[in-house]
Write a protein that holds these residues in place. Structure first.
Motif, short mmCIF file in Angstrom:
data_model
loop_
_atom_site.label_atom_id
_atom_site.label_comp_id
_atom_site.label_asym_id
_atom_site.label_seq_id
_atom_site.Cartn_x
_atom_site.Cartn_y
_atom_site.Cartn_z
N ALA A 71 0.68 0.31 -9.05
CA ALA A 71 2.13 0.44 -8.83
C ALA A 71 2.40 1.66 -7.96
O ALA A 71 1.88 2.75 -8.21
CB ALA A 71 2.85 0.57 -10.16
N VAL A 72 3.23 1.47 -6.93
CA VAL A 72 3.54 2.52 -5.96
C VAL A 72 5.05 2.63 -5.80
O VAL A 72 5.76 1.63 -5.71
CB VAL A 72 2.91 2.22 -4.59
CG1 VAL A 72 3.24 3.33 -3.59
CG2 VAL A 72 1.40 2.05 -4.71
N LEU A 73 5.54 3.87 -5.75
CA LEU A 73 6.96 4.13 -5.49
C LEU A 73 7.04 5.24 -4.45
O LEU A 73 6.36 6.27 -4.59
CB LEU A 73 7.68 4.53 -6.76
CG LEU A 73 9.22 4.61 -6.68
CD1 LEU A 73 9.80 3.22 -6.40
CD2 LEU A 73 9.80 5.17 -7.97
N ALA A 74 7.86 5.04 -3.42
CA ALA A 74 7.97 6.02 -2.34
C ALA A 74 9.44 6.22 -1.98
O ALA A 74 10.22 5.26 -1.96
CB ALA A 74 7.19 5.57 -1.12
N TYR A 75 9.77 7.46 -1.67
CA TYR A 75 11.14 7.80 -1.25
C TYR A 75 11.09 8.40 0.15
O TYR A 75 10.37 9.37 0.40
CB TYR A 75 11.77 8.80 -2.21
CG TYR A 75 13.17 9.20 -1.84
CD1 TYR A 75 14.22 8.29 -1.90
CD2 TYR A 75 13.46 10.49 -1.40
CE1 TYR A 75 15.51 8.65 -1.55
CE2 TYR A 75 14.74 10.86 -1.06
CZ TYR A 75 15.77 9.93 -1.13
OH TYR A 75 17.04 10.29 -0.77
N HIS A 76 11.85 7.79 1.07
CA HIS A 76 11.90 8.24 2.45
C HIS A 76 13.25 8.90 2.72
O HIS A 76 14.30 8.34 2.38
CB HIS A 76 11.75 7.06 3.41
CG HIS A 76 10.45 6.33 3.29
ND1 HIS A 76 9.43 6.46 4.21
CD2 HIS A 76 10.00 5.44 2.36
CE1 HIS A 76 8.42 5.69 3.86
NE2 HIS A 76 8.73 5.05 2.74
N THR A 77 13.24 10.05 3.34
CA THR A 77 14.45 10.68 3.80
C THR A 77 14.16 11.31 5.16
O THR A 77 13.35 12.23 5.27
CB THR A 77 14.98 11.74 2.81
OG1 THR A 77 16.13 12.39 3.38
CG2 THR A 77 13.93 12.77 2.44
N GLY A 78 14.79 10.76 6.19
CA GLY A 78 14.49 11.22 7.53
C GLY A 78 13.03 11.01 7.87
O GLY A 78 12.48 9.92 7.71
N ASP A 79 12.37 12.07 8.29
CA ASP A 79 10.95 12.00 8.66
C ASP A 79 10.02 12.41 7.52
O ASP A 79 8.82 12.61 7.74
CB ASP A 79 10.68 12.90 9.87
CG ASP A 79 11.37 12.39 11.13
OD1 ASP A 79 11.42 11.15 11.30
OD2 ASP A 79 11.86 13.21 11.92
N ARG A 129 0.82 -1.21 0.00
CA ARG A 129 0.00 0.00 0.00
C ARG A 129 0.85 1.26 0.00
O ARG A 129 1.97 1.28 0.53
CB ARG A 129 -0.92 0.02 1.22
CG ARG A 129 -1.98 -1.09 1.21
CD ARG A 129 -2.95 -0.94 2.36
NE ARG A 129 -3.92 -2.03 2.43
CZ ARG A 129 -5.07 -2.04 1.78
NH1 ARG A 129 -5.42 -1.00 1.04
NH2 ARG A 129 -5.90 -3.07 1.89
N ASN A 130 0.30 2.31 -0.59
CA ASN A 130 0.92 3.63 -0.60
C ASN A 130 1.07 4.11 0.84
O ASN A 130 0.11 4.11 1.60
CB ASN A 130 0.02 4.58 -1.40
CG ASN A 130 0.67 5.91 -1.68
OD1 ASN A 130 1.36 6.48 -0.83
ND2 ASN A 130 0.43 6.44 -2.87
#
Length: 372
Positions: free
Chosen positions: A253-261, A140-141
């Motif tokens: 299709a889901v793509l996510a980028y995490h940086t810190g919080d 999931r997103n």
């Protein structure tokens, strides 16, 4: 917005901030469990205030809602676990576990929405097999992930999942497959679905990672033997007489980028089996940020008429399909086991279809959440 709505919103916000100001003194006790017990328990509760500002000609609706869920797992041995969960809600509406207050003082409905057996063979590390009625194994997103499958929907059938860490070029990888019974009939054919999903996570730097997933939901004949059982639950898909205009094979299709919080995500939806005459795509972009003041998030989404199957898709927005929607929210932890969630959605038609009203509609919610 009429005066009654403004007064209700003012009262709601006053209650929300009063709760927030008292958060340093409110405490919640968790379910006590023996360390060596084969049983484990979990649960949550919610009290919701909801305000719906509908299009002209449709009455605005303001209501109070509640949800209570209680689950248990029993470990038979190192490989086999049996799980179940009971919840409030209408058994005939699997898209929500909430109940409305104001039903002439009748008792609340309580149903079993999960009951399954889980098998994790010791010989195959990372493999899990499920049978029964269980949580949906799709990816999931992370901003908002219910455009295709409402989170309250618990599939029924059999599923297998495999996951690994430090596997090849990614830090983690998972693959899931499920064969789901949609409609069983004693005197005619059945309706069924196959779910395929994969997800991955990859570190890209210090406190940074890229993650994503692809789900494919294939549905067989949804009106087997002329049955209208599923069609009766549709809320906006195209129909040709009593039959669905489209077949459904939905890629999500889901793509996510995490940086810190901070996290930013994108989502693409396409019903590759839709009829040529009907809209079949959807997309969403959004972001979320955790701060000392709580988590703030925003998502813009647009969904065409047959991009999703509306008997199973989200019911948070006032429109279930054929919409452009803005969602803005704030989540705040009050104590270890209590939280506040305030969110608003604004929707308008993606395309002017028969019965569509060219008007923006709004839904405003305040949720008080409790973990047991």
């Amino acid at each position: 917005m009429n005066p009654q709505t403004r007064n209700l919103l003012f009262t709601t916000l006053t209650a929300a901030f009063a709760t927030l100001s008292l958060s340093t003194t409110v405490q919640a006790q968790g379910i006590e469990q023996e360390e060596e017990s084969r049983w484990s328990f979990y649960g949550d509760a919610r009290f919701r205030l909801e305000f719906n500002d509908n299009a002209p000609g449709v009455s605005d609706r303001h209501r109070q809602r509640m949800r209570f869920r209680l689950g248990a797992n029993f470990v038979i041995n190192d490989e086999i676990t049996v799980g179940a969960r009971a919840t409030t809600g209408n058994a005939d509406d699997p898209r929500t576990s909430h109940v409305d207050l104001g039903d002439g003082f009748n008792s609340l409905d309580f149903t079993l929405d999960r009951f399954y057996v889980q098998y994790q063979p010791s010989e195959v590390k990372g493999l899990t097999i499920l049978g029964g009625k269980f949580h949906n194994p799709i990816y999931r997103n992370p901003v908002y992930g219910e455009l295709v499958w409402d989170a309250d929907i618990q599939p029924e059938g059999i599923a297998a999942a495999y996951g690994c860490n430090d596997c090849g070029i990614v830090d983690s990888f998972g693959f899931q497959i499920a064969q789901v019974a949609v409609l069983e009939q004693s005197a005619s054919e059945e309706a069924w679905a196959t779910l395929l999903a994969m997800n991955f996570s990859k570190s890209t730097g210090e406190d940074q990672r890229l993650e994503g997933g692809v789900n494919y939901s294939f549905f067989g004949d949804l009106t087997p033997g002329g049955s209208a059982a599923i069609a009766a639950d549709l809320r906006g898909n195209a129909l040709s007489g009593s039959e669905l205009t489209s077949d459904f094979g939905i890629i999500d299709a889901v793509l996510a980028y995490h940086t810190g919080d901070f996290v930013v995500s994108g989502e693409f939806i396409n019903n590759i089996r839709a009829a040529d005459t009907v809209g079949d795509t959807g997309m969403a972009v959004g972001a979320a940020m955790k701060t000392d003041a709580g988590k703030f998030y925003y998502q813009y989404s647009t969904v065409e008429q047959d991009a999703v199957l509306t008997a199973l898709s989200q019911d948070d927005m006032l429109s279930t399909t054929n919409f452009n929607n803005h969602m803005l929210g704030w989540k705040k932890t009050l104590t270890e086991r209590t939280g506040l969630h305030i969110w608003v959605m604004a929707s308008e038609p993606n395309e002017m279809l028969t019965g569509s009203i060219d008007e923006t509609v709004y839904r405003f919610r305040v949720d008080f959440n409790f973990n047991l």
